[in-house]
Design a protein around this motif. Sequence first.
Motif, PDB file in Angstrom:
ATOM      1  N   THR A  20       8.871   5.652  -7.750  1.00 58.58           N
ATOM      2  CA  THR A  20       9.114   4.473  -8.394  1.00 58.58           C
ATOM      3  C   THR A  20       9.932   4.532  -9.760  1.00 58.58           C
ATOM      4  N   PRO A  43      10.875   1.099  -5.493  1.00 59.21           N
ATOM      5  CA  PRO A  43       9.892   0.144  -6.350  1.00 59.21           C
ATOM      6  C   PRO A  43      10.120   0.246  -7.882  1.00 59.21           C
ATOM      7  N   VAL A  45       8.151  -0.667 -11.188  1.00 56.45           N
ATOM      8  CA  VAL A  45       6.713  -1.089 -11.672  1.00 56.45           C
ATOM      9  C   VAL A  45       6.699  -1.246 -12.998  1.00 56.45           C
ATOM     10  N   ARG A  50       2.078  -2.346 -11.777  1.00 52.21           N
ATOM     11  CA  ARG A  50       2.293  -3.703 -11.043  1.00 52.21           C
ATOM     12  C   ARG A  50       3.841  -3.780 -10.381  1.00 52.21           C
ATOM     13  N   ARG A  51       4.239  -4.054  -9.350  1.00 54.83           N
ATOM     14  CA  ARG A  51       5.260  -3.937  -8.613  1.00 54.83           C
ATOM     15  C   ARG A  51       5.925  -5.151  -9.086  1.00 54.83           C
ATOM     16  N   VAL A  54      11.937  -4.360  -5.849  1.00 54.00           N
ATOM     17  CA  VAL A  54      12.512  -3.110  -5.548  1.00 54.00           C
ATOM     18  C   VAL A  54      14.185  -3.190  -5.652  1.00 54.00           C
ATOM     19  N   THR A  75      12.583  -9.054  -4.482  1.00 53.45           N
ATOM     20  CA  THR A  75      10.941  -9.080  -4.633  1.00 53.45           C
ATOM     21  C   THR A  75      10.455  -9.390  -3.152  1.00 53.45           C
ATOM     22  N   THR A  77       8.712  -8.391  -0.047  1.00 56.85           N
ATOM     23  CA  THR A  77       7.486  -7.788   0.379  1.00 56.85           C
ATOM     24  C   THR A  77       7.242  -7.939   1.885  1.00 56.85           C
ATOM     25  N   ALA A  97       9.424  -3.884  -0.348  1.00 53.11           N
ATOM     26  CA  ALA A  97       8.595  -2.860  -0.563  1.00 53.11           C
ATOM     27  C   ALA A  97       7.559  -3.390   0.778  1.00 53.11           C
ATOM     28  N   LEU A 104       1.120  -0.662  -2.046  1.00 49.36           N
ATOM     29  CA  LEU A 104       2.246  -0.065  -1.894  1.00 49.36           C
ATOM     30  C   LEU A 104       2.280   1.124  -0.904  1.00 49.36           C
ATOM     31  N   VAL A 107       8.784   1.939   1.305  1.00 51.66           N
ATOM     32  CA  VAL A 107       9.727   1.061   1.196  1.00 51.66           C
ATOM     33  C   VAL A 107      10.809   1.125   2.360  1.00 51.66           C
TER      34      VAL A 107
END
Length: 130
Positions: A20, A43, A45, A50-51, A54, A75, A77, A97, A104, A107
Amino acid sequence: IHTALGPLHAGEIAVPAPVTLPAGTVAGDAAHEAALHPQPAYPVVDALGRRAGVVTPEVLRRADLTTPIEQLLSTRTVDADASVEDLLDLQVGDGAAVVHQRALVGVLSGALVQDALRRRVADLEDHGPD
């Protein structure tokens, strides 16, 4: 596609346990980190883990070195159980993500999805359906 290739899910093709990048990183530093730890997407963070989204190596290469990576994020996911049909709109330079129960787990990128599909088709051509 599902009928011809059999089930293929995001979690099967995702790169697990990705490196990350911390929010606040600039593109040049993120690109350096990406060169040290190659993967299809990273990702990003925040300080609480918190995500935020990516970013892909392709996006980092095109960005000005001083651009904050928050300005470059996707963003997207997808759930680990998502079918490959749900991933076909990912372009080669796009990242996502992969999550399971909001955690998570990996990826992926459009290029990774396309490679997985090519391998699945080649395997089907070589060995026939299961």
